[in-house]
Scaffold this active site. Structure first.
Site, PDB file in Angstrom:
ATOM      1  CB  CYS A   1      -0.943  -0.002   1.195  1.00  0.00           C
ATOM      2  SG  CYS A   1      -2.105  -1.367   1.155  1.00  0.00           S
TER       3      CYS A   1
ATOM      4  CG  HIS B   1      -2.976   3.606   2.254  1.00  0.00           C
ATOM      5  ND1 HIS B   1      -3.620   3.254   1.087  1.00  0.00           N
ATOM      6  CD2 HIS B   1      -2.982   2.498   3.055  1.00  0.00           C
ATOM      7  CE1 HIS B   1      -3.999   1.985   1.184  1.00  0.00           C
ATOM      8  NE2 HIS B   1      -3.629   1.511   2.360  1.00  0.00           N
TER       9      HIS B   1
ATOM     10  CG  ASN C   1      -6.630  -0.565   1.578  1.00  0.00           C
ATOM     11  OD1 ASN C   1      -5.985  -0.178   0.607  1.00  0.00           O
ATOM     12  ND2 ASN C   1      -6.057  -1.023   2.683  1.00  0.00           N
TER      13      ASN C   1
HETATM   14  N1  COA Z   1     -18.125  -8.303  10.156  1.00  0.00           N
HETATM   15  C1  COA Z   1     -18.530  -8.568  11.395  1.00  0.00           C
HETATM   16  N2  COA Z   1     -17.715  -8.911  12.390  1.00  0.00           N
HETATM   17  C2  COA Z   1     -16.400  -8.940  12.112  1.00  0.00           C
HETATM   18  C3  COA Z   1     -15.893  -8.672  10.828  1.00  0.00           C
HETATM   19  C4  COA Z   1     -16.823  -8.352   9.824  1.00  0.00           C
HETATM   20  N3  COA Z   1     -16.444  -8.046   8.569  1.00  0.00           N
HETATM   21  N4  COA Z   1     -14.551  -8.805  10.863  1.00  0.00           N
HETATM   22  C5  COA Z   1     -14.203  -9.140  12.108  1.00  0.00           C
HETATM   23  N5  COA Z   1     -15.332  -9.234  12.866  1.00  0.00           N
HETATM   24  C6  COA Z   1     -15.438  -9.566  14.286  1.00  0.00           C
HETATM   25  C7  COA Z   1     -14.233 -10.330  14.783  1.00  0.00           C
HETATM   26  O1  COA Z   1     -14.369 -11.704  14.517  1.00  0.00           O
HETATM   27  C8  COA Z   1     -14.298 -10.016  16.260  1.00  0.00           C
HETATM   28  O2  COA Z   1     -15.266 -10.849  16.863  1.00  0.00           O
HETATM   29  P1  COA Z   1     -14.989 -11.553  18.273  1.00  0.00           P
HETATM   30  O3  COA Z   1     -14.791 -10.402  19.239  1.00  0.00           O
HETATM   31  O4  COA Z   1     -16.223 -12.320  18.498  1.00  0.00           O
HETATM   32  O5  COA Z   1     -13.750 -12.350  18.081  1.00  0.00           O
HETATM   33  C9  COA Z   1     -14.814  -8.595  16.315  1.00  0.00           C
HETATM   34  O6  COA Z   1     -15.447  -8.372  15.045  1.00  0.00           O
HETATM   35  C10 COA Z   1     -13.761  -7.556  16.542  1.00  0.00           C
HETATM   36  O7  COA Z   1     -12.682  -7.816  15.673  1.00  0.00           O
HETATM   37  P2  COA Z   1     -11.400  -6.928  15.681  1.00  0.00           P
HETATM   38  O8  COA Z   1     -10.417  -7.482  14.706  1.00  0.00           O
HETATM   39  O9  COA Z   1     -10.952  -6.716  17.098  1.00  0.00           O
HETATM   40  O10 COA Z   1     -11.987  -5.541  15.145  1.00  0.00           O
HETATM   41  P3  COA Z   1     -11.297  -4.157  15.035  1.00  0.00           P
HETATM   42  O11 COA Z   1     -12.050  -3.154  15.777  1.00  0.00           O
HETATM   43  O12 COA Z   1      -9.811  -4.230  15.259  1.00  0.00           O
HETATM   44  O13 COA Z   1     -11.506  -3.810  13.485  1.00  0.00           O
HETATM   45  C11 COA Z   1     -10.275  -3.799  11.428  1.00  0.00           C
HETATM   46  C12 COA Z   1     -10.934  -4.655  12.508  1.00  0.00           C
HETATM   47  C13 COA Z   1      -9.653  -4.744  10.416  1.00  0.00           C
HETATM   48  C14 COA Z   1     -11.350  -2.968  10.759  1.00  0.00           C
HETATM   49  C15 COA Z   1      -9.209  -2.873  12.064  1.00  0.00           C
HETATM   50  O14 COA Z   1      -8.389  -3.602  12.938  1.00  0.00           O
HETATM   51  C16 COA Z   1      -8.355  -2.209  11.039  1.00  0.00           C
HETATM   52  O15 COA Z   1      -8.840  -1.444  10.224  1.00  0.00           O
HETATM   53  N6  COA Z   1      -7.042  -2.472  11.048  1.00  0.00           N
HETATM   54  C17 COA Z   1      -6.168  -1.943  10.028  1.00  0.00           C
HETATM   55  C18 COA Z   1      -6.279  -2.798   8.807  1.00  0.00           C
HETATM   56  C19 COA Z   1      -5.685  -2.159   7.588  1.00  0.00           C
HETATM   57  O16 COA Z   1      -5.768  -0.975   7.450  1.00  0.00           O
HETATM   58  N7  COA Z   1      -5.101  -2.971   6.718  1.00  0.00           N
HETATM   59  C20 COA Z   1      -4.532  -2.524   5.509  1.00  0.00           C
HETATM   60  C21 COA Z   1      -3.285  -1.801   5.770  1.00  0.00           C
HETATM   61  S1  COA Z   1      -2.580  -1.211   4.309  1.00  0.00           S
END
Ligand code: COA
Length: 320
Positions: A111, A247, A277
Site C-alpha cells: 500500500c 493512504h 482500500n
Molecule cells: N463483520 C462482522 N464482524 C467482524 C468482521 C466483519 N467483517 N470482521 C471481524 N469481525 C469480528 C471479529 O471476529 C471479532 O469478533 P470476536 O470479538 O467475536 O472475536 C470482532 O469483530 C472484533 O474484531 P477486531 O479485529 O478486534 O476488530 P477491530 O475493531 O480491530 O476492526 C479492522 C478490525 C480490520 C477494521 C481494524 O483492525 C483495522 O482497520 N485495522 C487496520 C487494517 C488495515 O488498514 N489494513 C490494511 C493496511 S494497508
C-alpha cells in the site's frame, strides 16, 4: 531540478459492490463495516484486470498533462497484484499506451507503493537521467482476498491512479520512505509458494492474512511520526499544508493521524467510503479526484503519506 506533478488520472474496477451485497457472502453487516472502517462500497475489477485499469488511468493522466505517451522517458508502476510474473505490468502499460521511448518497470511496496514509486522517480529526475515520467499505483486485491474471510474481504477494492511528473526548475518536493522487514508477518499475501520437481509440491497461491489491530497500531504511530520528521527537516510548518492525502485504509486511522498531528480532520480528504482500500492506487485516485473537482490550486502545499505491508511507510511534501 524539482519533480512537479503535471497531470493525474484514475480508473476504478467496473463493478460497484455494496456492503449489503457482502452481507450475502459472509457473516457481516453494513453497520459493522461502516462503523469500523468508514467503507460503504468498493469497485471490483471483472474481465478488465489491473493492466487495463492502469492503462486507462495512464491515458487520462497524459491527456490531462497535455503530454503524448511518446514523450515519456520512464514508466514506474507500483503493484502487489500484477497480472503476470513477467512481462512486468509497467511494460504492458507501455505497450497499451504506445510509450515507445520510455523504459518501464514495476516496484513492490504494497500500500506504500505509490509513495515509493514517486520517491524513486524523483531521484531519476533530479539527477537529470530522465525528464518526463509516468508514475502508476494499481492493485487488484480482490483476486488476493479470501472471499470467505470476513476479517479481510470487506476492506479492499480494485483501482488504478496515475500521475505524469516532469523535472522543473521551480517547485518543492521532498520525500522519505522506510521499511521494517522484521514485522512483515502482520500483513501478508503469499505468492506462488515453493514447488518444483524436487519438492514434489504444486505451487499454490495464498490469500491476504492480517493482524488488523497490529496494522492499525503501526499506522497510527508511524504515519504521524514520519510526517512530523519530514516537515521538521524541511523547516515547513503544518499550518502551511493545504491537504494531507493519506493512504485510504480506514477512516479511523486517518482521524487518529489527524488528531496526533494536531491538524483539523477537514485537511484530510477521504474517499474510502466509496472505494475501500485500493492499496497502491488509493493516494493517486484521491489526488486525481481532488484535481478533477478543482480543489487544488497551483502553489498548494500537499503532504502524501502511505503505509502498508512490508512493513513499509513513507511521506512526500510537494507543491502542486
Ligand atoms: N463483520 C462482522 N464482524 C467482524 C468482521 C466483519 N467483517 N470482521 C471481524 N469481525 C469480528 C471479529 O471476529 C471479532 O469478533 P470476536 O470479538 O467475536 O472475536 C470482532 O469483530 C472484533 O474484531 P477486531 O479485529 O478486534 O476488530 P477491530 O475493531 O480491530 O476492526 C479492522 C478490525 C480490520 C477494521 C481494524 O483492525 C483495522 O482497520 N485495522 C487496520 C487494517 C488495515 O488498514 N489494513 C490494511 C493496511 S494497508
Amino acid at each position: 531540478m524539482i519533480t512537479k506533478i503535471i497531470g493525474t488520472g484514475s480508473c476504478a474496477g467496473s463493478r460497484r459492490v455494496t456492503n449489503q451485497e457482502l452481507e450475502q457472502l459472509v457473516e457481516t453487516s453494513d453497520e459493522w463495516i461502516h462503523s469500523r472502517t468508514g467503507i460503504s462500497t468498493r469497485y471490483l475489477a471483472q474481465e478488465e484486470g489491473s493492466c487495463a485499469m492502469a492503462a486507462e488511468a495512464a491515458k487520462k493522466a497524459c491527456a490531462q498533462a497535455g503530454v503524448s505517451p511518446k514523450e515519456l522517458d520512464l514508466i514506474l508502476l507500483a503493484t502487489s497484484t500484477p497480472e503476470n510474473c513477467f512481462p512486468s505490468e509497467a511494460c504492458q502499460v507501455q505497450g497499451r499506451i504506445g510509450a515507445d521511448h520510455a523504459v518501464a518497470f514495476d516496484i513492490s511496496a504494497a500500500c506504500s507503493g505509490f509513495i515509493f514509486a514517486l520517491h524513486t522517480v524523483h531521484s531519476f529526475l533530479v539527477s537529470g537521467t530522465y525528464r518526463t515520467a509516468l508514475v502508476i499505483g494499481v492493485d487488484e486485491l480482490s483476486k488476493a482476498v479470501d472471499w470467505s474471510d470476513r476479517r479481510t474481504c470487506v476492506l479492499f477494492g480494485d483501482g488504478a491512479g496515475a500521475c505524469v511528473v516532469r523535472a522543473e526548475k521551480e517547485g518543492r518536493f521532498c520525500s522519505t520512505i522506510g521499511s521494517d522487514g522484521s514485522r512483515g508477518d502482520i500483513l501478508t499475501c503469499q505468492a506462488r509458494s515453493g514447488g518444483n520437481f524436487l519438492t514434489g509440491k504444486r505451487p499454490e497461491l495464498g490469500f491476504i492474512a492480517m493482524d488488523g489491530q497490529e496494522v492499525f497500531k503501526f499506522a497510527v504511530k508511524k504515519v504521524p511520526a514520519c510526517i512530523e520528521e519530514m516537515l521538521e527537516k524541511e523547516g515547513e510548518k503544518k499550518e502551511n499544508i493545504r491537504f494531507y492525502l493519506l493512504h485510504q485504509a480506514n477512516e479511523r486511522i486517518i482521524e487518529t493521524v489527524a488528531k496526533r498531528l494536531g491538524e483539523p480532520v477537514e485537511k484530510f480528504p477521504m474517499n474510502i467510503g466509496q472505494y475501500g482500500n485500493t492499496s497502491a492506487a488509493s493516494i493517486p485516485i484521491l489526488f486525481d479526484e481532488l484535481n478533477q473537482e478543482g480543489k487544488l490550486k497551483r502553489g498548494d502545499k500537499l503532504v502524501l503519506a502511505g503505509f502498508g505491508a512490508g512493513l513499509t511507510w513513507g511521506s512526500i511534501l510537494l507543491e502542486w
